[in-house]
Design an enzyme around this catalytic site. Structure first.
Site, PDB file in Angstrom:
ATOM      1  N   LYS A 104      77.784  55.915  51.934  1.00  0.00           N
ATOM      2  CA  LYS A 104      77.394  55.082  50.804  1.00  0.00           C
ATOM      3  C   LYS A 104      77.327  53.607  51.209  1.00  0.00           C
ATOM      4  CE  LYS A 104      80.310  52.685  49.578  1.00  0.00           C
ATOM      5  NZ  LYS A 104      81.398  52.462  48.615  1.00  0.00           N
TER       6      LYS A 104
ATOM      7  N   ASP B 242      90.022  54.924  45.836  1.00  0.00           N
ATOM      8  CA  ASP B 242      88.558  54.910  45.831  1.00  0.00           C
ATOM      9  C   ASP B 242      88.117  55.726  47.051  1.00  0.00           C
ATOM     10  OD1 ASP B 242      85.886  54.305  46.051  1.00  0.00           O
ATOM     11  OD2 ASP B 242      86.184  52.141  46.340  1.00  0.00           O
TER      12      ASP B 242
ATOM     13  N   ASP C 291      85.152  56.898  47.675  1.00  0.00           N
ATOM     14  CA  ASP C 291      83.695  56.829  47.878  1.00  0.00           C
ATOM     15  C   ASP C 291      83.035  58.139  47.409  1.00  0.00           C
ATOM     16  OD1 ASP C 291      84.007  54.269  48.794  1.00  0.00           O
ATOM     17  OD2 ASP C 291      84.020  54.813  50.901  1.00  0.00           O
TER      18      ASP C 291
ATOM     19  N   ARG D  68      82.968  58.964  39.112  1.00  0.00           N
ATOM     20  CA  ARG D  68      82.313  57.650  38.912  1.00  0.00           C
ATOM     21  C   ARG D  68      80.809  57.849  38.807  1.00  0.00           C
ATOM     22  NH1 ARG D  68      83.364  52.599  42.949  1.00  0.00           N
ATOM     23  NH2 ARG D  68      81.238  51.816  43.130  1.00  0.00           N
TER      24      ARG D  68
ATOM     25  N   GLU E  86      82.369  58.993  43.698  1.00  0.00           N
ATOM     26  CA  GLU E  86      81.156  58.482  43.054  1.00  0.00           C
ATOM     27  C   GLU E  86      79.968  59.361  43.419  1.00  0.00           C
ATOM     28  OE1 GLU E  86      81.973  54.784  45.112  1.00  0.00           O
ATOM     29  OE2 GLU E  86      79.969  54.771  45.975  1.00  0.00           O
TER      30      GLU E  86
ATOM     31  N   HIS F 174      80.178  52.565  36.026  1.00  0.00           N
ATOM     32  CA  HIS F 174      80.032  51.321  36.775  1.00  0.00           C
ATOM     33  C   HIS F 174      78.756  50.601  36.349  1.00  0.00           C
ATOM     34  CE1 HIS F 174      81.375  48.460  39.511  1.00  0.00           C
ATOM     35  NE2 HIS F 174      81.028  48.973  40.671  1.00  0.00           N
TER      36      HIS F 174
ATOM     37  N   SER G 290      91.039  50.077  46.843  1.00  0.00           N
ATOM     38  CA  SER G 290      89.616  49.722  46.864  1.00  0.00           C
ATOM     39  C   SER G 290      88.967  49.988  48.217  1.00  0.00           C
ATOM     40  CB  SER G 290      89.482  48.232  46.518  1.00  0.00           C
ATOM     41  OG  SER G 290      88.239  47.733  46.967  1.00  0.00           O
ATOM     42  N   GLY G 291      87.871  50.719  48.209  1.00  0.00           N
ATOM     43  CA  GLY G 291      87.139  50.963  49.449  1.00  0.00           C
ATOM     44  C   GLY G 291      86.575  49.676  50.033  1.00  0.00           C
ATOM     45  N   LEU G 292      86.068  48.824  49.149  1.00  0.00           N
ATOM     46  CA  LEU G 292      85.535  47.538  49.612  1.00  0.00           C
ATOM     47  C   LEU G 292      86.629  46.720  50.292  1.00  0.00           C
ATOM     48  CD1 LEU G 292      83.473  45.212  49.783  1.00  0.00           C
ATOM     49  CD2 LEU G 292      84.116  44.584  47.457  1.00  0.00           C
TER      50      LEU G 292
ATOM     51  N   ASP H   3      81.552  48.169  53.848  1.00  0.00           N
ATOM     52  CA  ASP H   3      81.860  49.197  52.843  1.00  0.00           C
ATOM     53  C   ASP H   3      80.781  50.285  52.893  1.00  0.00           C
ATOM     54  OD1 ASP H   3      83.013  50.504  50.724  1.00  0.00           O
ATOM     55  OD2 ASP H   3      82.368  49.085  49.196  1.00  0.00           O
TER      56      ASP H   3
ATOM     57  N   ASN I 121      78.130  49.674  49.273  1.00  0.00           N
ATOM     58  CA  ASN I 121      78.740  49.080  48.080  1.00  0.00           C
ATOM     59  C   ASN I 121      77.701  48.948  46.976  1.00  0.00           C
ATOM     60  OD1 ASN I 121      79.510  46.480  46.387  1.00  0.00           O
ATOM     61  ND2 ASN I 121      81.376  47.401  47.169  1.00  0.00           N
ATOM     62  N   SER I 122      78.120  49.212  45.755  1.00  0.00           N
ATOM     63  CA  SER I 122      77.198  49.252  44.615  1.00  0.00           C
ATOM     64  C   SER I 122      76.504  47.923  44.341  1.00  0.00           C
ATOM     65  CB  SER I 122      77.957  49.671  43.357  1.00  0.00           C
ATOM     66  OG  SER I 122      78.521  50.930  43.544  1.00  0.00           O
TER      67      SER I 122
HETATM   68  C1  SPV Z   1      85.668  49.138  45.353  1.00  0.00           C
HETATM   69  O1  SPV Z   1      86.557  48.372  44.987  1.00  0.00           O
HETATM   70  O2  SPV Z   1      85.514  49.480  46.527  1.00  0.00           O
HETATM   71  C2  SPV Z   1      84.727  49.681  44.385  1.00  0.00           C
HETATM   72  C3  SPV Z   1      84.346  48.892  43.250  1.00  0.00           C
HETATM   73  O3  SPV Z   1      84.213  50.745  44.616  1.00  0.00           O
HETATM   74  S1  SPV Z   1      82.870  48.103  43.647  1.00  0.00           S
HETATM   75  O4  SPV Z   1      83.078  47.274  44.807  1.00  0.00           O
HETATM   76  O5  SPV Z   1      82.543  47.361  42.460  1.00  0.00           O
HETATM   77  O6  SPV Z   1      81.841  49.091  43.905  1.00  0.00           O
HETATM   78 MG    MG Z   2      84.311  51.303  46.531  1.00  0.00          MG
END
Ligand code: SPV
Ligand code: MG
Length: 301
Positions: free
Chosen positions: A117, A82, A84, A156, A111, A187, A43-45, A55, A119-120
């Site tokens: 980027k 992930d 990004d 994504r 994505e 997502h 996970s990037g986050l 993130d 975080n979404s």
């Molecule tokens: C992550 O886990 O970094 C993701 C999922 O990309 S989210 O945080 O929902 O964007």
């Molecule tokens: Mg991410």
């Protein structure tokens, strides 16, 4: 031993719902594998948060690569990283794929947003989406670069996050699928699964579809199964568990000015050594290290 890439491809195409559990360093990756999960979400986050940064691509791509290398070395199950937006254009994605294959990472997810980027779940509507044709070029470049035929490239789709229409999401998914994506990650930040269910009922089984139920977390997993989703990602829950545990332990030790009260609530030191496989080194030392003829003596006699 089945290759990690092949394992991930099999997860994507298995007839049942599969799960990827988030990890953010070698230790958490090892715990994910020991627990019985079949794959890991890099996970990037979580990776950025675990390193104390946002993130927002504040970690460089090589810092992410170093982290995922530790995760890969510590485990035998596949990792989907992930990645990004791919850290640049198609050329950066090509180089990333080459390096990921070298450290035995099974696949990457990119994505359709712009670098750097966010975080979404932070102002998703305000984040510009990538030109879908340019993004498709990244996917094609990744597929053309991979040496292992089972390396997986996941596209994504962020259209629903950005507040765009379902037809936009579907059209983008089609373009990415045509470009060679092995799976689509759709997502959504809605609190109900309506968006992802709507997407899936149109998309059908054109290719495997991955979901990240962070925001629609109360949806029973059976709903995902019934709609034939390929993979559900539990994207940040070990990080959040660790934060809760660390905050509580730090506060207790701080207020009690003692570690006596925490001892029974945390793993023994021996468990740390077990997770590090210290026993293997002890046995290797017996094989490889000469026993010193004259052990060093105490200075004071
Ligand atoms: C992550 O886990 O970094 C993701 C999922 O990309 S989210 O945080 O929902 O964007
Ligand atoms: Mg991410």
């Amino acid at each position: 031993m089945i290759r990690k890439t092949t394992q991930l491809k099999q997860l994507l195409h298995s007839s049942q719902l599969e799960f990827l559990m988030e990890a953010h360093n070698g230790l958490s990756a090892k715990i994910v594998e020991e627990t019985g999960f079949s794959g890991i979400w890099g996970s990037g986050l979580s990776i950025s948060a675990a390193n104390g940064v946002r993130d927002n691509n504040e970690m460089s791509w090589t810092q992410v690569l170093d982290t995922v290398e530790y995760m890969s070395d510590a485990t035998t199950i596949p990792i989907l990283l992930d990645a990004d937006t791919g850290f640049g254009n198609f050329n950066n994605v090509r180089r990333l794929v080459r390096k990921l294959e070298q450290v035995n990472v099974a696949g990457l997810c990119i994505e359709d947003k712009l670098f750097p980027k966010t975080n979404s779940f932070i102002n998703g509507e305000q984040q510009p989406l990538a030109d879908p044709i340019e993004f498709a070029g990244k996917i094609k470049a990744a597929k053309d670069t991979q040496q292992d035929p089972d390396f997986c490239v996941v596209a994504r789709v962020e259209a629903l996050i950005a507040g765009w229409s379902m037809s936009e999401a579907l059209q983008r998914a089609s373009i990415y699928h045509e470009a060679g994506a092995d799976a689509i990650l759709i997502h959504s930040k809605a609190a109900t699964p309506n968006q992802i269910l709507g997407f899936k009922s149109e998309w059908q089984d054109t290719c495997p579809v991955i979901i990240v139920p962070t925001m629609y977390h109360s949806t029973p997993t059976s709903v995902f199964r019934e709609s034939n989703f390929s993979v559900a990602i539990w994207a940040n829950h070990l990080l959040r568990t660790a934060i809760t545990a660390m905050q509580q332990a730090a506060a207790k030790i701080h207020s009690e000015e003692s570690i006596a009260g925490i001892e029974q609530q945390i793993v023994p030191i021996m468990e740390v050594f077990r997770l590090q496989d210290a026993a293997e080194l002890q046995s290797a030392e017996k094989t490889y290290l000469p026993v010193p003829a004259e052990p060093v003596a105490e200075i004071v006699r």
